[in-house]
Design an enzyme around this catalytic site. Structure first.
Site, short mmCIF file in Angstrom:
data_model
loop_
_atom_site.label_atom_id
_atom_site.label_comp_id
_atom_site.label_asym_id
_atom_site.label_seq_id
_atom_site.Cartn_x
_atom_site.Cartn_y
_atom_site.Cartn_z
N GLU A 54 0.86 -1.18 0.00
CA GLU A 54 0.00 0.00 0.00
C GLU A 54 0.89 1.23 0.00
O GLU A 54 2.10 1.14 0.23
CB GLU A 54 -0.96 -0.01 1.19
CG GLU A 54 -0.29 0.02 2.55
CD GLU A 54 -1.27 -0.22 3.72
OE1 GLU A 54 -2.33 -0.82 3.51
OE2 GLU A 54 -0.94 0.20 4.84
N HIS A 85 -4.41 2.92 7.83
CA HIS A 85 -3.23 2.50 8.60
C HIS A 85 -2.34 3.70 8.88
O HIS A 85 -2.22 4.61 8.06
CB HIS A 85 -2.38 1.51 7.79
CG HIS A 85 -2.97 0.13 7.71
ND1 HIS A 85 -2.63 -0.74 6.73
CD2 HIS A 85 -3.84 -0.52 8.51
CE1 HIS A 85 -3.27 -1.89 6.90
NE2 HIS A 85 -4.03 -1.77 7.99
#
Lengths: 296, 115
Positions: free
Chosen positions: A210, A247
């Site tokens: 990511e 996150h």
């Protein structure tokens, strides 16, 4: 960082609600949980397993290969240092929101003793058909089944989706390694790629990354040297810069950690980068077919 | 985040990104209220892949929110993972909706509905 069926596991914080639930699931699946730690309940039993006051005390009585932590963020450093002192070689930290300073200190201590840390903020690891450590739906056979594709992921949910897509295509997994969503983690994407490259039971590697940080770029070298097909999906292509996307580690800041930079680095290393997670099954099947033809 | 990427891959544009986080099951109604307050939202994708999180509980939350708010925009569901069978059955019983088998198809349908 693969934890196999024969390896013994200590659950730190075993008496908590989540730990109780997941320890049950791990044991049903076949994980060799030998007991747990809670300083306030030392000497008692929980789920029929012994509870020790510390990992050090547990290690005096039993051989322990791995420790998994169901511990609140501010207690993680002390628990990790205890596990390191106990001489445990693999330490899995599931907890989110561990202070970065604590993570740096515990990783330094682990490195000195040669212990490997997975996480923090990981969903854990799965060796389909053998064991799992953490909170992954290993027991869901529409997602995880024994096979020869190694999967590593910074996100537990997205990693699960990728494994589901592999299973739909008839491809099982040799291992799932949850890297964790934090900016600083013990086992990096590059470490996991190198580990799966060296793993005899793995024929192809799927990297689920990511945006944020530089772990995917840093893994490009390991991917190029893997000697087996590496396929990647990187989340966050459409994410705006400067926003934290779920996150702590998933943020493009100061122009670093962008989707384009990761994709370019991986493609230069010969990695096929997918546009959507649904492409993973056919892509891995095709890569494996190609690899077999080359070998034959 | 990945749902947003796939929306953009098929030529759509995400109107918002909302990560509920933590104890998400009880927050579906306020979350949906926030999303529907955005006049730019013309269709809605609900994409669950349950690992640690249970999709049956999450879907229950979304259905409650749906019943409380009776939204005017069309919904497109794709549900996989832990508890998905129960979740799909609930969706059918209470809202008369089907879950798409592929997230790509749910997203394409949502983009078409928003055009």
């Amino acid at each position: 960082m693969i934890i196999g069926g024969g390896e013994t596991v200590l659950v730190q914080g075993i008496t908590g609600r989540q730990a109780t639930f997941w320890t049950g699931r791990m044991r049903e699946y076949g994980t060799a949980v030998i007991g747990g730690v809670n300083p306030k309940k030392a000497g008692e039993t929980h789920l029929g397993l012994p509870v020790w006051g510390s990992a050090v005390e547990a290690a005096r009585e039993r051989a322990i290969d791995a420790a998994v932590m169901f511990i609140p963020a501010l207690g993680v450093k002390a628990a990790a240092l205890d596990a390191v002192e106990a001489g445990i070689g693999k330490i899995v930290i599931l907890t989110e929101h561990v202070p970065v300073q604590d993570v740096m200190e515990l990783l330094a201590a682990a490195r000195l003793k040669g212990a490997r840390v997975l996480g923090p903020n990981t969903a854990g690891t799965v060796t389909p058909g053998e064991s799992f450590v953490g909170f992954m739906p290993a027991f869901n056979d529409t997602v995880f089944r024994p096979g020869r594709v190694g999967v590593l992921s910074r996100s537990g949910s997205l990693g699960t989706l990728i494994c589901l897509k592999l299973a739909e295509a008839g491809l099982g997994q040799s291992a799932f390694i949850g890297i964790g969503g934090d900016p600083i983690v013990g086992t990096t994407t590059a470490d996991a790629v190198a580990g799966l490259a060296a793993h005899d039971g793995t024929d192809a590697i799927v990297m689920v990354g990511e945006i944020g940080g530089a772990m995917e770029e840093e893994a490009a070298g390991a991917a190029a040297a893997a000697g087996k097909p590496v396929i990647a999906f990187i989340a966050g292509r459409a994410a705006p810069a400067g926003r934290r996307m779920g996150h702590a580690g998933a943020i493009v800041s100061g122009g670093r950690g962008t989707y384009d930079s990761k994709r370019a680095a991986l493609e230069a290393a010969g990695v096929r980068v997918l546009d959507t997670p649904s492409e993973v099954g056919p892509a891995v099947a095709k890569a494996l077919g190609g690899a077999r033809r080359k070998a034959g | 985040m990945t749902t947003m990427d796939v929306v953009s891959h098929y030529g759509g544009r995400a109107a918002n990104f909302l990560e509920i986080g933590g104890d998400a099951y009880t927050k579906a109604t306020p979350a949906l209220e926030l999303v529907l307050a955005n006049p730019g939202v013309r269709s809605l994708v609900v994409n669950f892949c349950g690992a640690f999180a249970r999709t049956d509980v999450m879907t229950g939350g979304v259905i409650e929110a749906f019943e409380a708010l009776s939204p005017k925009v069309p919904f497109f569901f794709c549900i996989h993972g832990t508890g998905a069978d129960e979740a799909r059955a609930m969706l059918k019983d209470r809202l008369g909706m089907e879950s798409y088998a592929l997230m790509d198809d749910a997203i394409r349908a949502a983009i078409e509905a928003a055009a």
